[in-house]
Enzyme design. Structure first.
Site, short mmCIF file in Angstrom:
data_model
loop_
_atom_site.label_atom_id
_atom_site.label_comp_id
_atom_site.label_asym_id
_atom_site.label_seq_id
_atom_site.Cartn_x
_atom_site.Cartn_y
_atom_site.Cartn_z
N CYS A 86 78.17 39.17 -151.96
CA CYS A 86 77.51 38.32 -150.97
C CYS A 86 77.75 38.82 -149.54
CB CYS A 86 77.98 36.88 -151.11
SG CYS A 86 79.77 36.72 -150.98
N ARG A 95 76.81 24.66 -142.16
CA ARG A 95 77.87 25.45 -142.81
C ARG A 95 79.19 24.79 -142.46
NH1 ARG A 95 79.14 31.84 -143.11
NH2 ARG A 95 77.61 31.55 -144.76
N HIS A 110 77.42 27.86 -152.40
CA HIS A 110 76.67 28.70 -151.46
C HIS A 110 75.31 28.97 -152.10
CE1 HIS A 110 75.82 31.10 -148.15
NE2 HIS A 110 76.62 32.12 -148.31
N ASP A 146 83.35 38.92 -154.71
CA ASP A 146 83.41 38.27 -153.39
C ASP A 146 84.84 38.45 -152.88
OD1 ASP A 146 82.96 36.69 -151.15
OD2 ASP A 146 83.05 34.77 -152.24
N GLN A 173 72.77 31.64 -150.84
CA GLN A 173 73.21 32.95 -151.31
C GLN A 173 72.72 33.20 -152.73
OE1 GLN A 173 75.19 35.32 -149.53
NE2 GLN A 173 74.39 36.53 -151.22
N ARG A 202 68.34 37.08 -148.17
CA ARG A 202 68.68 35.77 -147.61
C ARG A 202 67.52 35.29 -146.75
NH1 ARG A 202 73.99 34.33 -146.91
NH2 ARG A 202 73.06 32.38 -146.20
#
Ligand code: CP
Ligand code: NVA
Length: 323
Positions: A263, A101, A128, A223, A131, A291
């Protein structure tokens, strides 16, 4: 199959569908594959904070019989304390997979290029993808299909928006992205999604009108307005993004059975109001749980089969030393 999971664009629609299928199986049979990655370690490099990514990769690799190794932002400092190349060349001798990440997307691409072991993108400024895999798995569970769904993403044209566009184009969804002017998704990302959509009967539409996007949608998604690394812009963005807040009024323009997705982490009262995120049509926590299942499928597929590569790189014992 690719060595790495860097982008949903690198896979065929069939392969993306296969990952989702494996994720469904893993969710339905949590006792399966508990030794599949026995003896394997996943290094998890975090240059940004995390709750979901950290916990789901950690728990997920353990459920498959492997070990997680958490490397905090203070420890590695990719490209500063040590070059990405050197980190890759060290880790490939010590662990069997790397999750990264980080900020610049090029860093995960470089890591994958240099490391002979699988590299998984755990979020960059650009995308992402883990996700998005969990997101479409959730839509499949709740709506029973992905093809033909109108997915309205309302907010910043950021990493999450890009991955939703890519995966939607692969899986046949009609993805709408509504952003304030100047915050649209990257034009190359949109162009790729448009071309792939034409081949999969999907569509992608970019607009500055949140009502147009939400109207008749099956899924309304948002988001945070200021992503990790953009904290200094938070106050200015709060003003610009206010008309894009997902509140009861905007959500009411979607289909009566539309679902809300995010998310997470959410900034309640900014991009989404409590009455929407806490409503029975909000699936944000199922999304978060997914996830785990989506990433287990990814780790299983990438890491289970690298014995050949290990054999290739293993040296023959030097007889004079082992006699
Ligand atoms: N959605 C997500 O990636 O959450 P974290 O930042 O907590 O990992
Ligand atoms: N766009 C957000 C996503 C967090 C999971 C960020 O990058 O901070």
């Amino acid at each position: 199959m690719q060595k790495d999971f860097l982008s949903i664009r690198d896979f065929s629609p069939q392969e993306i569908g296969y990952f989702l299928d494996v994720a469904c199986q893993l969710k339905a049979y949590p006792g399966a594959y508990t030794r599949a990655l026995k003896g394997k370690t996943l290094a998890m490099i975090f240059e940004k904070p995390s709750l979901r990514t950290r916990v789901t990769f950690d728990v997920g690799i353990q459920q498959l019989g492997g070990h997680p190794l958490y490397l905090s932002p203070a420890e590695i400092s990719l490209g500063k304390r040590e070059s990405v190349y050197d980190v890759a060349k060290n880790l490939e001798r010590m662990v069997q997979g790397i999750m990264v990440r980080t900020f610049a997307h090029d860093i995960v691409v470089d890591m994958a290029r240099h490391a002979r072991i699988p590299v998984i993108n755990g979020l960059t400024d650009y995308s992402h993808h883990c996700q998005a895999m969990a997101d479409y798995l959730t839509m499949l569970e709740v709506k029973g299909r992905i093809a033909g769904l109108k997915v309205a993403y309302i907010g910043d044209g950021n990493n999450v928006a890009h991955s939703l566009l890519f995966a939607g184009a692969q899986l046949g969804a009609d993805v709408w992205v509504a952003t304030p002017p100047g915050y649209e998704p990257d034009s190359h990302a949109v162009a790729w999604a448009a071309v792939r959509s034409a081949a999969t009967d999907a569509s992608c539409t970019i607009t500055n009108d949140p009502n147009l996007a939400a109207s008749g949608a099956d899924v309304v998604y948002t988001d945070v307005w200021a992503s990790m690394g953009q904290e200094a812009e938070a106050a200015a963005r709060r003003k610009t993004f206010q008309p894009y807040q997902v509140n009861a009024k905007l959500f009411a323009t979607a289909k009566p059975d539309a679902i809300f997705m995010h998310c997470l982490p959410a900034h309640r009262g900014d991009e989404v109001t409590d009455d929407v995120i806490d409503s029975p049509r909000s699936f944000v926590f199922q999304q978060a749980e997914n996830r785990l299942h989506a990433q287990k499928a990814i780790m299983l597929e990438l890491m289970k089969d690298n014995r050949a590569a290990e054999r290739e790189t293993a040296r023959e014992p030097r007889l004079e030393l082992v006699k």
